[in-house]
Design a protein around this motif. Structure first.
Motif, short mmCIF file in Angstrom:
data_model
loop_
_atom_site.label_atom_id
_atom_site.label_comp_id
_atom_site.label_asym_id
_atom_site.label_seq_id
_atom_site.Cartn_x
_atom_site.Cartn_y
_atom_site.Cartn_z
N UNK A 13 0.81 -1.23 0.00
CA UNK A 13 0.00 0.00 0.00
C UNK A 13 0.84 1.27 0.00
N UNK A 14 0.27 2.31 -0.62
CA UNK A 14 1.01 3.55 -0.86
C UNK A 14 1.55 4.20 0.41
N UNK A 15 0.81 4.04 1.52
CA UNK A 15 1.26 4.74 2.74
C UNK A 15 2.63 4.26 3.21
N UNK A 25 5.12 3.58 1.14
CA UNK A 25 6.15 4.05 0.21
C UNK A 25 6.52 5.47 0.66
N UNK A 26 7.74 5.64 1.18
CA UNK A 26 8.08 6.89 1.86
C UNK A 26 8.66 7.93 0.92
N UNK A 27 8.81 7.56 -0.35
CA UNK A 27 9.28 8.55 -1.33
C UNK A 27 8.52 8.32 -2.63
N UNK A 28 7.48 9.11 -2.83
CA UNK A 28 6.57 8.85 -3.95
C UNK A 28 7.13 9.25 -5.31
N UNK A 29 8.32 9.85 -5.33
CA UNK A 29 8.84 10.27 -6.63
C UNK A 29 9.53 9.11 -7.35
N UNK A 30 9.89 8.08 -6.62
CA UNK A 30 10.61 6.96 -7.27
C UNK A 30 10.07 5.66 -6.73
N UNK A 31 11.00 4.74 -6.44
CA UNK A 31 10.63 3.47 -5.83
C UNK A 31 10.04 2.48 -6.82
N UNK A 32 9.97 2.87 -8.09
CA UNK A 32 9.34 2.02 -9.09
C UNK A 32 10.35 1.25 -9.93
N UNK A 33 10.15 1.33 -11.24
CA UNK A 33 10.95 0.50 -12.14
C UNK A 33 11.38 1.34 -13.34
N UNK A 34 12.63 1.15 -13.77
CA UNK A 34 13.07 1.79 -15.02
C UNK A 34 13.29 0.70 -16.06
N UNK A 35 12.65 0.88 -17.21
CA UNK A 35 12.79 -0.10 -18.29
C UNK A 35 13.61 0.55 -19.40
N UNK A 36 14.74 -0.06 -19.75
CA UNK A 36 15.61 0.51 -20.78
C UNK A 36 15.20 0.04 -22.17
N UNK A 95 7.28 5.52 -11.71
CA UNK A 95 7.29 5.59 -10.24
C UNK A 95 6.38 4.54 -9.60
N UNK A 96 6.68 4.23 -8.35
CA UNK A 96 5.91 3.23 -7.61
C UNK A 96 4.48 3.69 -7.33
#
Ligand SMILES: O=C(O)CCC(=O)C(=O)O
Ligand SMILES: [Fe+2]
Length: 399
Positions: free
Chosen positions: A312-314, A316-327, A361-362
């Motif tokens: 759950x989103x709460x 995730x303490x940094x909403x600008x990232x935390x996700x995935x980068x696909x090249x 982003x996550x």
């Protein structure tokens, strides 16, 4: 005279062992024609030799020569009518060839046999289903089936059978219900789709017109999301992944539920609109450890990867990232058979650095869909540390 007879029997025995060892070696090296000739030579001298009949039968099985395998196992049983092993092989063979009545009859004749493993149990239940025998009747006639202990193995088999057949048959549903932790999920399955309407529409358009990265929010229905997340949180069998930065659990670890299978299958149904040959090739979850993990690029050996975030989103303490980068770069084919050191070299920073990437982003319940062999990496993230707060993802891989 008696000693002579004894000596010659011993030397015949030694010759037999040496000849069989050679035949087994040829079979193990994949020299099947030569191995077959060697086995047949042995059988010309000792037609009832059980080990030779078994090994030749197993080689035939391995090479999908079902008639050859059946001949061997029948001859083995003919010479050793009280042996259970050839009968078991014949039951499995009949099951593989979809001769369900025959397979069922043989399994039934083995009711007292303790060599029956989980796969046999599942096959027996499924044969019963095909010929109209209730699973409970099968189990009552087969006491050792009530004592299955290899739950993860059962779950994996259920999953594979499910993914192959595409629907939960009465026997599969019965198998699912035998497991308390899967009971709730079995109910969810009967209620319909586990994907949101938005997810189904997005996957359908992606199938008709693929793009490099597709992001779908609110992917699972709230009920399915909670069910998938709860199964993962209550799962006890997590392993440390090969990179050592996170824990992983897949079907073979027993992390599977009816909802998960349902979702994997539904996604496949959408993706397969334009590519009917696509099949689910893997399903796994990752749970991430501490927050200071270096980003490690990797690629997965499948055509389409669907990654879903389950924390759950709460948390995730940094909403600008935390996700995935696909090249934009795809891993070379050699990457997928290389060891982890070679893999790191193959994906060295310059390959990744040279190509553009899409950074997603996550978001809780967000799915990222992309070509599985594209190089991708988890972005640096900050999550809480309690069990429910740790970053967790689910991946469906299709090939
Ligand atoms: O960062 C993520 O959640 C994706 C992880 C990933 O690449 C995978 O599961 O293969
Ligand atoms: Fe991946």
């Amino acid at each position: 005279m008696q000693q002579d007879t004894q000596t010659s029997a011993n030397s015949e025995q030694l010759e037999l062992l040496a000849a069989r060892e050679l035949a087994d070696k040829l079979a193990a090296q994949g020299q099947y024609d030569q191995a077959e000739r060697a086995y047949i030579t042995i059988l010309m001298h000792t037609p009832s030799d059980a080990t030779t009949l078994r090994n030749l039968g197993a080689m035939k099985w391995e090479t999908a020569d079902w008639t050859g395998a059946r001949n061997c196992f029948e001859r083995w049983l003919y010479h050793h009518p009280s042996a259970t092993e050839p009968a078991l092989w014949l039951a499995r063979l009949a099951f593989n060839q979809r001769q369900f009545s025959r397979s069922f009859r043989i399994y039934q004749s083995l009711a007292e046999c303790s060599a029956l493993d989980v796969a046999d149990g599942v096959a027996f239940v499924l044969c019963g289903e095909r010929i109209g025998v209730e699973p409970d009747c099968v189990v009552n006639n087969f006491p050792q089936l009530t004592d299955w202990r290899h739950l993860s193995c059962i779950r994996e088999r259920i999953s594979l059978l499910y993914l192959r057949s595409g629907h939960i048959t009465p026997a599969l549903s019965w198998l699912l219900r035998r497991e308390d932790s899967l009971l709730d999920d079995a109910d969810v399955v009967e209620e319909g789709s586990s994907l949101s309407t938005r997810a189904r529409e997005a996957l359908t358009s992606y199938s008709l017109m693929p793009k490099s990265v597709l992001v779908i929010d609110d992917f699972l229905t709230p009920q399915a999301l909670q069910s998938v997340r709860n199964s993962a949180l209550s799962h006890a069998n997590w392993r440390r992944s090969s990179s050592g930065h996170e824990a992983v659990a897949d079907l073979s670890d027993g992390l599977v539920s009816a909802t998960l299978l349902r979702a994997a299958h539904e996604v496949r149904t959408m993706l397969a609109i334009a590519r009917p040959e696509l099949a689910v090739s893997a399903i796994w979850h990752y749970r991430y450890f501490g927050n200071d993990v270096p980003p490690v690029p990797h690629a997965d050996d499948g055509d389409i990867s669907v990654n879903l975030w389950l924390t759950p989103q709460e948390y995730c303490l940094d909403n600008t990232g935390g996700g995935l980068t696909v090249f934009d770069a795809v891993a070379p084919q050699s990457y997928f058979s290389a060891d982890s050191k070679q893999q790191a070299r193959l994906l060295a920073q310059d390959i990744v650095g040279a190509s553009n990437g899409t950074a997603v982003p996550y978001r809780f319940n967000r799915a990222v869909v992309f070509h599985g062999r594209s190089i991708h990496q988890t972005q640096p993230y900050r999550f809480g540390h309690s069990p429910e707060a740790r970053r967790m993802n689910l991946t469906f891989l299709y090939d």
